[in-house]
Write a protein that holds these residues in place. Structure first.
Motif, short mmCIF file in Angstrom:
data_model
loop_
_atom_site.label_atom_id
_atom_site.label_comp_id
_atom_site.label_asym_id
_atom_site.label_seq_id
_atom_site.Cartn_x
_atom_site.Cartn_y
_atom_site.Cartn_z
N GLY A 153 -0.21 7.21 -4.92
CA GLY A 153 -1.10 8.15 -4.23
C GLY A 153 -1.24 7.91 -2.74
O GLY A 153 -1.96 8.64 -2.05
N CYS A 154 -0.54 6.90 -2.20
CA CYS A 154 -0.61 6.61 -0.78
C CYS A 154 0.38 7.50 -0.02
O CYS A 154 1.58 7.49 -0.30
CB CYS A 154 -0.32 5.15 -0.50
N SER A 206 0.83 -1.21 0.00
CA SER A 206 0.00 0.00 0.00
C SER A 206 0.86 1.25 0.00
O SER A 206 0.60 2.19 -0.74
CB SER A 206 -0.93 0.00 1.22
N ARG A 207 1.90 1.27 0.82
CA ARG A 207 2.79 2.44 0.88
C ARG A 207 3.52 2.67 -0.44
O ARG A 207 3.93 3.80 -0.73
CB ARG A 207 3.81 2.28 2.01
N ALA A 208 3.68 1.64 -1.24
CA ALA A 208 4.37 1.77 -2.53
C ALA A 208 3.49 2.40 -3.61
O ALA A 208 4.00 2.79 -4.66
CB ALA A 208 4.87 0.40 -2.99
N GLU A 209 2.20 2.50 -3.36
CA GLU A 209 1.29 3.12 -4.34
C GLU A 209 1.61 4.60 -4.46
O GLU A 209 1.88 5.27 -3.47
CB GLU A 209 -0.16 2.96 -3.88
N ARG A 246 -3.78 7.24 4.45
CA ARG A 246 -3.87 8.57 3.83
C ARG A 246 -3.60 8.46 2.34
O ARG A 246 -2.65 7.80 1.92
CB ARG A 246 -2.83 9.52 4.42
N TYR A 247 -4.45 9.15 1.57
CA TYR A 247 -4.31 9.15 0.11
C TYR A 247 -4.35 10.58 -0.39
O TYR A 247 -5.03 11.43 0.18
CB TYR A 247 -5.42 8.31 -0.53
N SER A 248 -3.67 10.83 -1.49
CA SER A 248 -3.59 12.19 -2.03
C SER A 248 -4.95 12.72 -2.44
O SER A 248 -5.20 13.92 -2.36
CB SER A 248 -2.61 12.25 -3.20
N ASP A 249 -5.84 11.84 -2.89
CA ASP A 249 -7.19 12.25 -3.30
C ASP A 249 -8.05 11.00 -3.46
O ASP A 249 -7.59 9.88 -3.24
CB ASP A 249 -7.15 13.07 -4.59
N GLN A 250 -9.30 11.20 -3.86
CA GLN A 250 -10.23 10.07 -4.00
C GLN A 250 -9.77 9.09 -5.07
O GLN A 250 -9.94 7.87 -4.91
CB GLN A 250 -11.64 10.59 -4.31
N SER A 251 -9.19 9.57 -6.14
CA SER A 251 -8.74 8.65 -7.19
C SER A 251 -7.62 7.75 -6.68
O SER A 251 -7.51 6.59 -7.10
CB SER A 251 -8.33 9.40 -8.46
N ALA A 252 -6.79 8.24 -5.79
CA ALA A 252 -5.73 7.41 -5.20
C ALA A 252 -6.33 6.32 -4.31
O ALA A 252 -5.87 5.17 -4.33
CB ALA A 252 -4.75 8.27 -4.41
#
Length: 112
Positions: free
Chosen positions: A51-52, A46-49, A73-79
């Motif tokens: 947008g994460c 997950s951390r490697a994504e 935590r994600y940068s935005d909804q698409s992430a």
């Protein structure tokens, strides 16, 4: 006595527009060790994504039954959508972890 250790809250530097997920997982009887063994891979993937922005797991005080609290935590909804559509989310969470849970609650919110 010396200074108390500083606790860093994973949302200290959250910015408007970020999406935060706080989930509580309650394992079925006898399943907490199996879930705990899957967590490191889930966290790493997950951390490697792209947008994460953060993914931490905690054991709540008094959680003798193996409960876990996840703060994501994600940068935005698409992430967040990309995370939920990822292969590792499907294989680790949906296929392997969810069947081992007695209960699951999640709050998803956007930082204002």
């Amino acid at each position: 006595m010396g200074d108390a250790p500083t606790t860093i809250w994973p949302l200290d530097d959250a910015r408007p527009g970020e999406v935060v997920v706080i989930a509580r997982w309650s394992p079925s009887a006898g399943k907490s060790e199996t879930i705990a063994a899957l967590l490191p891979e889930l966290i790493q993937q997950s951390r490697a994504e792209s947008g994460c922005l953060g993914y931490q797991a905690y054991r709540p005080d008094g959680a003798d039954n193996g409960d876990l609290v996840l703060v994501e935590r994600y940068s935005d909804q698409s992430a967040l959508d990309a995370h939920r559509n990822s292969v590792h989310f499907r294989t680790l969470v949906l296929e392997r972890i969810l069947p081992l849970l007695a209960d699951r609650h999640a709050v998803v919110t956007t930082v204002q």
